[in-house]
Scaffold this active site. Structure first.
Site, PDB file in Angstrom:
ATOM      1  N   TYR A   1      -2.676 -12.300  -1.074  1.00 22.15           N
ATOM      2  CA  TYR A   1      -2.792 -10.980  -0.429  1.00 22.15           C
ATOM      3  C   TYR A   1      -3.725 -11.070   0.775  1.00 22.15           C
ATOM      4  CZ  TYR A   1      -3.525  -5.873  -0.213  1.00 22.15           C
ATOM      5  OH  TYR A   1      -3.589  -4.554   0.181  1.00 22.15           O
TER       6      TYR A   1
ATOM      7  N   ASN B   1       4.276  -0.381   6.225  1.00 19.22           N
ATOM      8  CA  ASN B   1       3.336  -0.062   5.143  1.00 19.22           C
ATOM      9  C   ASN B   1       3.665  -0.772   3.830  1.00 19.22           C
ATOM     10  OD1 ASN B   1       1.534   1.915   3.439  1.00 19.22           O
ATOM     11  ND2 ASN B   1       3.613   2.123   2.622  1.00 19.22           N
TER      12      ASN B   1
ATOM     13  N   LYS C   1      -2.752 -10.245   4.627  1.00 22.43           N
ATOM     14  CA  LYS C   1      -3.343  -9.155   5.411  1.00 22.43           C
ATOM     15  C   LYS C   1      -4.104  -9.706   6.621  1.00 22.43           C
ATOM     16  CE  LYS C   1      -1.668  -5.740   3.036  1.00 22.43           C
ATOM     17  NZ  LYS C   1      -0.629  -4.893   3.620  1.00 22.43           N
TER      18      LYS C   1
HETATM   19  P1  NDP Z   1       2.205   1.295  -3.634  1.00 23.14           P
HETATM   20  O1  NDP Z   1       2.448   0.198  -4.615  1.00 23.14           O
HETATM   21  O2  NDP Z   1       2.088   2.696  -4.089  1.00 23.14           O
HETATM   22  O3  NDP Z   1       3.290   1.266  -2.470  1.00 23.14           O
HETATM   23  C1  NDP Z   1       3.898   0.123  -2.002  1.00 23.14           C
HETATM   24  C2  NDP Z   1       5.252   0.529  -1.471  1.00 23.14           C
HETATM   25  O4  NDP Z   1       5.893  -0.622  -0.912  1.00 23.14           O
HETATM   26  C3  NDP Z   1       6.155   1.081  -2.532  1.00 23.14           C
HETATM   27  O5  NDP Z   1       6.652   2.348  -2.112  1.00 23.14           O
HETATM   28  C4  NDP Z   1       7.280   0.068  -2.659  1.00 23.14           C
HETATM   29  O6  NDP Z   1       8.499   0.734  -2.893  1.00 23.14           O
HETATM   30  C5  NDP Z   1       7.259  -0.613  -1.300  1.00 23.14           C
HETATM   31  N1  NDP Z   1       7.751  -1.985  -1.353  1.00 23.14           N
HETATM   32  C6  NDP Z   1       7.198  -3.042  -1.986  1.00 23.14           C
HETATM   33  N2  NDP Z   1       7.951  -4.145  -1.856  1.00 23.14           N
HETATM   34  C7  NDP Z   1       9.025  -3.775  -1.096  1.00 23.14           C
HETATM   35  C8  NDP Z   1      10.183  -4.464  -0.621  1.00 23.14           C
HETATM   36  N3  NDP Z   1      10.403  -5.742  -0.912  1.00 23.14           N
HETATM   37  N4  NDP Z   1      11.071  -3.766   0.107  1.00 23.14           N
HETATM   38  C9  NDP Z   1      10.885  -2.445   0.397  1.00 23.14           C
HETATM   39  N5  NDP Z   1       9.804  -1.759  -0.034  1.00 23.14           N
HETATM   40  C10 NDP Z   1       8.901  -2.410  -0.769  1.00 23.14           C
HETATM   41  O7  NDP Z   1       0.879   0.812  -2.861  1.00 23.14           O
HETATM   42  P2  NDP Z   1      -0.070   1.519  -1.792  1.00 23.14           P
HETATM   43  O8  NDP Z   1       0.486   2.797  -1.343  1.00 23.14           O
HETATM   44  O9  NDP Z   1      -1.428   1.453  -2.337  1.00 23.14           O
HETATM   45  O10 NDP Z   1       0.016   0.429  -0.608  1.00 23.14           O
HETATM   46  C11 NDP Z   1       0.640   0.668   0.630  1.00 23.14           C
HETATM   47  C12 NDP Z   1       0.097  -0.332   1.642  1.00 23.14           C
HETATM   48  O11 NDP Z   1      -1.308  -0.150   1.801  1.00 23.14           O
HETATM   49  C13 NDP Z   1       0.290  -1.803   1.240  1.00 23.14           C
HETATM   50  O12 NDP Z   1       0.600  -2.570   2.371  1.00 23.14           O
HETATM   51  C14 NDP Z   1      -1.085  -2.180   0.710  1.00 23.14           C
HETATM   52  O13 NDP Z   1      -1.321  -3.545   0.810  1.00 23.14           O
HETATM   53  C15 NDP Z   1      -1.983  -1.366   1.622  1.00 23.14           C
HETATM   54  N6  NDP Z   1      -3.319  -1.127   1.114  1.00 23.14           N
HETATM   55  C16 NDP Z   1      -3.555  -0.344   0.004  1.00 23.14           C
HETATM   56  C17 NDP Z   1      -4.860  -0.126  -0.406  1.00 23.14           C
HETATM   57  C18 NDP Z   1      -5.188   0.750  -1.570  1.00 23.14           C
HETATM   58  O14 NDP Z   1      -6.376   0.856  -1.900  1.00 23.14           O
HETATM   59  N7  NDP Z   1      -4.261   1.390  -2.225  1.00 23.14           N
HETATM   60  C19 NDP Z   1      -5.985  -0.712   0.278  1.00 23.14           C
HETATM   61  C20 NDP Z   1      -5.628  -1.512   1.417  1.00 23.14           C
HETATM   62  C21 NDP Z   1      -4.340  -1.692   1.802  1.00 23.14           C
HETATM   63  P3  NDP Z   1       9.610   0.199  -3.959  1.00 23.14           P
HETATM   64  O15 NDP Z   1       8.886  -0.112  -5.226  1.00 23.14           O
HETATM   65  O16 NDP Z   1      10.577   1.316  -4.034  1.00 23.14           O
HETATM   66  O17 NDP Z   1      10.195  -1.015  -3.314  1.00 23.14           O
END
Ligand code: NDP
Length: 250
Positions: free
Chosen positions: A153, A88, A157
């Site tokens: 992005y 995720n 995806k």
């Molecule tokens: P958030 O930014 O809330 O969550 C992203 C998470 O990824 C964070 O918890 C972050 O944790 C973690 N993360 C990012 N980079 C790293 C890394 N290098 N290593 C480990 N962890 C990492 O976003 P969303 O919850 O919205 O997104 C979650 C997923 O859903 C993503 O893949 C996004 O592309 C996808 N998505 C979201 C949509 C939306 O409308 N919100 C729509 C379509 C897809 P930390 O900062 O602690 O590293």
């Protein structure tokens, strides 16, 4: 006498916030031991405080590819099994096409694609030896239709959806189901960043969503729990939009 089913273990990357946190909540509620991975220890600790003792935070920057085999080994040594992997974690970047540098592009690809591959590979090595498992990838509306200013992005995806199919055909015969959820516009920090300073984009996103509202992270959590469960035992290789109809909207 009925035998007790062994407790399942799931790894959810990015499980400390947004969609990942909502998936973790559903998994914990279903009694699954749930390891959440992220870079920010404080964020992970807060999530753990909410989710309780079935949630285990594990700090790791997944772009540090060299650390991934040790991460998987650590989970296996401490907990003995991995049944479910939810890829995720992801990052987004909104920039005009010509403003995106090669480094910008690579940064997105490394987090959203290369790290997903590297972690899946290590987990699959174990799942194959254990007779199976379930992997869930997360894509986006950006791979269902064109969205401007998110070139890296979108590339990432689209790769995830292709990888889901390639993984499903190669791994399903070994008992590993691989599926993908394509969330629509879900209310999280990531979507707030992309939409709140851009009312036209927000209007456009909602206008083509027949259900007329953003989704909740829990909507993705429910879909992930279903795909991970035995109820989905004959489902592999699908990309499931959870989007209020956005991907088929007029
Ligand atoms: P958030 O930014 O809330 O969550 C992203 C998470 O990824 C964070 O918890 C972050 O944790 C973690 N993360 C990012 N980079 C790293 C890394 N290098 N290593 C480990 N962890 C990492 O976003 P969303 O919850 O919205 O997104 C979650 C997923 O859903 C993503 O893949 C996004 O592309 C996808 N998505 C979201 C949509 C939306 O409308 N919100 C729509 C379509 C897809 P930390 O900062 O602690 O590293």
């Amino acid at each position: 006498m009925e035998t007790t089913k062994q407790q399942q273990l799931a790894i959810i990357t990015g499980g400390g916030s947004g969609i990942g946190l909502a998936i973790a909540q559903k998994f914990v509620d279903a009694g699954i031991l749930t390891i959440i991975v992220g870079r920010d220890q404080e964020k992970l600790n807060q999530a753990q405080a909410t989710l309780g003792s079935l949630c285990i935070p594990l700090q790791c920057d997944l772009t540090n590819l060299a650390a991934i085999p040790a991460l998987v080994q650590q989970v296996l040594q401490q907990y003995g099994r991995i049944d479910i992997l939810v890829n995720n974690a992801g990052i987004n970047m909104k920039k005009e096409f010509t403003e995106v540098s090669d480094d910008d592009f690579q940064r997105i690809i490394k987090t959203n694609v290369t790290a997903v591959f590297a972690l899946s590979r290590e987990v699959v090595k174990y799942m194959m030896s254990n007779g199976g498992g379930s992997i869930i990838n997360i894509s986006s509306m950006a791979s269902q239709y064109g969205i401007p200013k998110v070139i890296a992005y979108t590339a990432s995806k689209s790769a995830i959806e292709g990888m889901t199919k390639a993984m499903a055909v190669e791994l399903s015969p070994k008992g590993i189901r691989v599926n993908c959820i394509a969330p629509g516009f879900i209310a999280t920090d990531m979507s707030a960043k992309a939409l709140n300073d851009d009312p036209e984009r927000k209007h456009k996103a909602l206008d083509r969503t027949p259900m007329g509202q953003l989704g909740a992270p829990a909507d993705i959590g429910d879909a992930a729990l279903f795909l991970a469960s035995d109820a989905a035992r004959y489902i592999t290789g699908v990309v499931l939009p959870v989007d209020g109809g956005n991907s088929i909207g007029f």
